[in-house]
Design an enzyme around this catalytic site. Structure first.
Site, PDB file in Angstrom:
ATOM      1  N   ARG A 101      -0.120 -44.134  42.392  1.00  0.00           N
ATOM      2  CA  ARG A 101      -0.718 -42.954  41.741  1.00  0.00           C
ATOM      3  C   ARG A 101      -0.343 -41.741  42.565  1.00  0.00           C
ATOM      4  O   ARG A 101      -0.674 -41.649  43.752  1.00  0.00           O
ATOM      5  CB  ARG A 101      -2.238 -43.092  41.629  1.00  0.00           C
ATOM      6  CG  ARG A 101      -2.909 -41.808  41.178  1.00  0.00           C
ATOM      7  CD  ARG A 101      -4.347 -41.970  40.778  1.00  0.00           C
ATOM      8  NE  ARG A 101      -4.467 -42.610  39.474  1.00  0.00           N
ATOM      9  CZ  ARG A 101      -5.521 -42.521  38.680  1.00  0.00           C
ATOM     10  NH1 ARG A 101      -6.572 -41.810  39.041  1.00  0.00           N
ATOM     11  NH2 ARG A 101      -5.560 -43.135  37.515  1.00  0.00           N
ATOM     12  N   HIS A 128       0.844 -41.574  32.087  1.00  0.00           N
ATOM     13  CA  HIS A 128      -0.191 -42.538  32.508  1.00  0.00           C
ATOM     14  C   HIS A 128      -0.074 -43.790  31.609  1.00  0.00           C
ATOM     15  O   HIS A 128      -0.957 -44.073  30.796  1.00  0.00           O
ATOM     16  CB  HIS A 128      -1.567 -41.892  32.385  1.00  0.00           C
ATOM     17  CG  HIS A 128      -2.679 -42.629  33.071  1.00  0.00           C
ATOM     18  ND1 HIS A 128      -2.470 -43.729  33.896  1.00  0.00           N
ATOM     19  CD2 HIS A 128      -4.036 -42.429  33.054  1.00  0.00           C
ATOM     20  CE1 HIS A 128      -3.650 -44.162  34.353  1.00  0.00           C
ATOM     21  NE2 HIS A 128      -4.601 -43.401  33.863  1.00  0.00           N
ATOM     22  N   GLN A 131      -2.835 -46.612  30.995  1.00  0.00           N
ATOM     23  CA  GLN A 131      -3.945 -46.192  30.139  1.00  0.00           C
ATOM     24  C   GLN A 131      -3.565 -46.313  28.663  1.00  0.00           C
ATOM     25  O   GLN A 131      -4.355 -46.782  27.840  1.00  0.00           O
ATOM     26  CB  GLN A 131      -4.319 -44.737  30.475  1.00  0.00           C
ATOM     27  CG  GLN A 131      -5.488 -44.203  29.678  1.00  0.00           C
ATOM     28  CD  GLN A 131      -6.826 -44.780  30.138  1.00  0.00           C
ATOM     29  OE1 GLN A 131      -7.140 -44.720  31.307  1.00  0.00           O
ATOM     30  NE2 GLN A 131      -7.595 -45.328  29.200  1.00  0.00           N
ATOM     31  N   ASP A 233      -9.029 -35.612  26.690  1.00  0.00           N
ATOM     32  CA  ASP A 233      -8.944 -35.842  28.138  1.00  0.00           C
ATOM     33  C   ASP A 233      -9.492 -34.584  28.808  1.00  0.00           C
ATOM     34  O   ASP A 233      -9.674 -33.548  28.150  1.00  0.00           O
ATOM     35  CB  ASP A 233      -7.468 -36.092  28.520  1.00  0.00           C
ATOM     36  CG  ASP A 233      -7.259 -36.403  29.996  1.00  0.00           C
ATOM     37  OD1 ASP A 233      -8.241 -36.740  30.690  1.00  0.00           O
ATOM     38  OD2 ASP A 233      -6.104 -36.297  30.474  1.00  0.00           O
ATOM     39  N   CYS A 273      -9.963 -41.287  28.083  1.00  0.00           N
ATOM     40  CA  CYS A 273      -9.546 -42.150  29.194  1.00  0.00           C
ATOM     41  C   CYS A 273     -10.588 -42.169  30.313  1.00  0.00           C
ATOM     42  O   CYS A 273     -10.599 -43.101  31.123  1.00  0.00           O
ATOM     43  CB  CYS A 273      -8.196 -41.703  29.734  1.00  0.00           C
ATOM     44  SG  CYS A 273      -8.142 -39.975  30.231  1.00  0.00           S
ATOM     45  N   ARG A 301      -8.830 -51.966  30.787  1.00  0.00           N
ATOM     46  CA  ARG A 301      -7.835 -51.679  31.831  1.00  0.00           C
ATOM     47  C   ARG A 301      -7.554 -52.964  32.618  1.00  0.00           C
ATOM     48  O   ARG A 301      -6.411 -53.265  32.955  1.00  0.00           O
ATOM     49  CB  ARG A 301      -8.347 -50.590  32.796  1.00  0.00           C
ATOM     50  CG  ARG A 301      -8.585 -49.211  32.177  1.00  0.00           C
ATOM     51  CD  ARG A 301      -7.297 -48.547  31.751  1.00  0.00           C
ATOM     52  NE  ARG A 301      -6.360 -48.363  32.842  1.00  0.00           N
ATOM     53  CZ  ARG A 301      -6.373 -47.339  33.705  1.00  0.00           C
ATOM     54  NH1 ARG A 301      -7.266 -46.381  33.580  1.00  0.00           N
ATOM     55  NH2 ARG A 301      -5.470 -47.248  34.677  1.00  0.00           N
TER      56      ARG A 301
HETATM   57  N1  NVA Z   1      -5.288 -35.998  32.919  1.00  0.00           N
HETATM   58  C1  NVA Z   1      -6.201 -36.590  33.880  1.00  0.00           C
HETATM   59  C2  NVA Z   1      -6.303 -38.051  33.647  1.00  0.00           C
HETATM   60  C3  NVA Z   1      -7.296 -38.779  34.546  1.00  0.00           C
HETATM   61  C4  NVA Z   1      -7.331 -40.249  34.293  1.00  0.00           C
HETATM   62  C5  NVA Z   1      -5.715 -36.280  35.288  1.00  0.00           C
HETATM   63  O1  NVA Z   1      -4.503 -36.383  35.535  1.00  0.00           O
HETATM   64  O2  NVA Z   1      -6.530 -35.923  36.140  1.00  0.00           O
HETATM   65  N1   CP Z   2      -8.717 -43.275  33.331  1.00  0.00           N
HETATM   66  C1   CP Z   2      -8.396 -43.371  34.640  1.00  0.00           C
HETATM   67  O1   CP Z   2      -7.237 -43.556  35.024  1.00  0.00           O
HETATM   68  O2   CP Z   2      -9.478 -43.290  35.461  1.00  0.00           O
HETATM   69  P1   CP Z   2      -9.461 -43.176  37.062  1.00  0.00           P
HETATM   70  O3   CP Z   2      -8.893 -41.826  37.406  1.00  0.00           O
HETATM   71  O4   CP Z   2     -10.894 -43.331  37.451  1.00  0.00           O
HETATM   72  O5   CP Z   2      -8.598 -44.267  37.620  1.00  0.00           O
END
Ligand code: NVA
Ligand code: CP
Length: 319
Positions: A101, A128, A131, A233, A273, A301
């Site tokens: 990540r 992502h 997801q 989101d 998500c 997930r």
């Molecule tokens: N668009 C959000 C998704 C979190 C799962 C982010 O990147 O923070």
């Molecule tokens: N939806 C998602 O990826 O959640 P987290 O940021 O908690 O991993």
């Protein structure tokens, strides 16, 4: 070496296999000891916060018989400037897979190119995919019925419409456009002017043969018309905190309110998500609506990512 960096890294046949395996693993959870990752360690390298992704991967690796190794980027030398390539080469000597990540999408591509173990994208600023596979499986579970196999689960998505409201230039919006095209769905994005899919993302779409495979509108009611799923989101993704004030003002017309949700199909599902910010991108009443399946998404997930890891491990064993 097979990796999972973007939705289109799996063929439609592999998507069907992912869904079938996710369903099997979900049904059989806790009934037998996992074997697929036995004697393996998979490392998670995270540069951003996470609840669902981290926990579902750690639990999933454990349930497949393997050992998860969580590495905060700042705890390893990568955070002090050791190169991405050297990190990939060193970790490949120890572990059997990398789950990453980070911010720049190029970082997961560079890790995959330099290392000799499979890399899974656990979220970048661009995409992502874990997801999206989970969300598609979660919809298909509802639409295909309990006896459906992988091909039927995938087929149940065909022709369905998803409306994505809010930050239409974020990783989730990009990933949903790519996923919708891969799964044969229609997608309508509703967001402020200036938040259209970027040139970089459009180049990827064109490369995958999906040029123009979405509608962009500034009108949320137009997007949700005839939609089977209303998706949103957060408006301020990780890394965008400095733009918070401006984003909240620009995106205010795109809240998924009870009225907006009611303008979709009568049996439409609401999805997010998570994490959610009630009162911003979605009203609390919609999160709590009986047709909101946000916690099924979160649970799935685990099952979907176990399926993805199993498929990668098998593909890479075959060479
Ligand atoms: N668009 C959000 C998704 C979190 C799962 C982010 O990147 O923070
Ligand atoms: N939806 C998602 O990826 O959640 P987290 O940021 O908690 O991993």
């Amino acid at each position: 070496m097979k990796h999972f960096l973007k939705e289109t890294d799996f063929t439609p046949a592999e998507v069907a296999e992912t869904f079938a395996l996710a369903r099997k693993l979900k049904t059989e959870r806790g009934q037998r000891a996992g074997e697929v990752l036995r004697h393996q360690t998979w490392a998670l390298i995270f540069s951003k916060s996470s609840t669902r992704t981290r926990v579902s991967f750690e639990v999933g690796i454990h349930e497949l018989g393997g050992n998860p190794l969580f590495l905060n980027k700042n705890d390893i030398q990568l955070g002090r400037g050791e190169s991405v390539e050297d990190t990939a080469k060193v970790l490949s000597r120890f572990v059997h897979g990398l789950i990453v990540r980070t911010y720049e999408h190029a970082e997961v591509e560079r890790l995959a190119a330099a290392g000799t173990v499979p890399v899974i994208n656990a979220l970048t600023d661009f995409l992502h995919p874990c997801q999206i596979y989970t969300d598609a499986f979660t919809m298909a579970e509802r639409w295909a019925g309990p006896a459906a196999g992988g091909a039927e689960l995938l087929a149940s998505l065909k022709g369905r419409k998803i409306a994505f409201l809010g930050d239409t230039a974020c990783n989730m919006a990009n990933s949903w456009v790519l996923g919708a095209n891969l799964f044969g769905m229609k997608i309508s994005l509703a967001g402020p002017k200036g938040f259209e899919p970027t040139a970089e993302f459009q180049a990827l779409l064109a490369k995958e043969g999906f040029a123009g495979g979405y509608e962009f509108t500034t009108d949320p009611m137009r997007a949700v018309k005839d939609a089977d799923v209303v998706y949103t989101d957060v408006w301020v993704s990780m890394g965008k905190e400095e733009e918070k004030r401006e984003r909240l003002a620009l995106m205010a017309p795109y809240t998924v309110s009870a009225e907006v949700f009611a303008a979709a199909k009568p049996d439409a599902l609401f999805m997010h998500c998570l994490p959610a910010h009630p009162g911003e991108e979605v009203q609390r009443a919609v999160l709590d609506n009986p047709r909101s399946i946000i916690f099924d998404q979160a649970e799935n997930r685990l099952h979907t990512q176990k399926a993805i890891m199993s498929i990668l491990a098998a593909a890479n064993r075959r060479g």
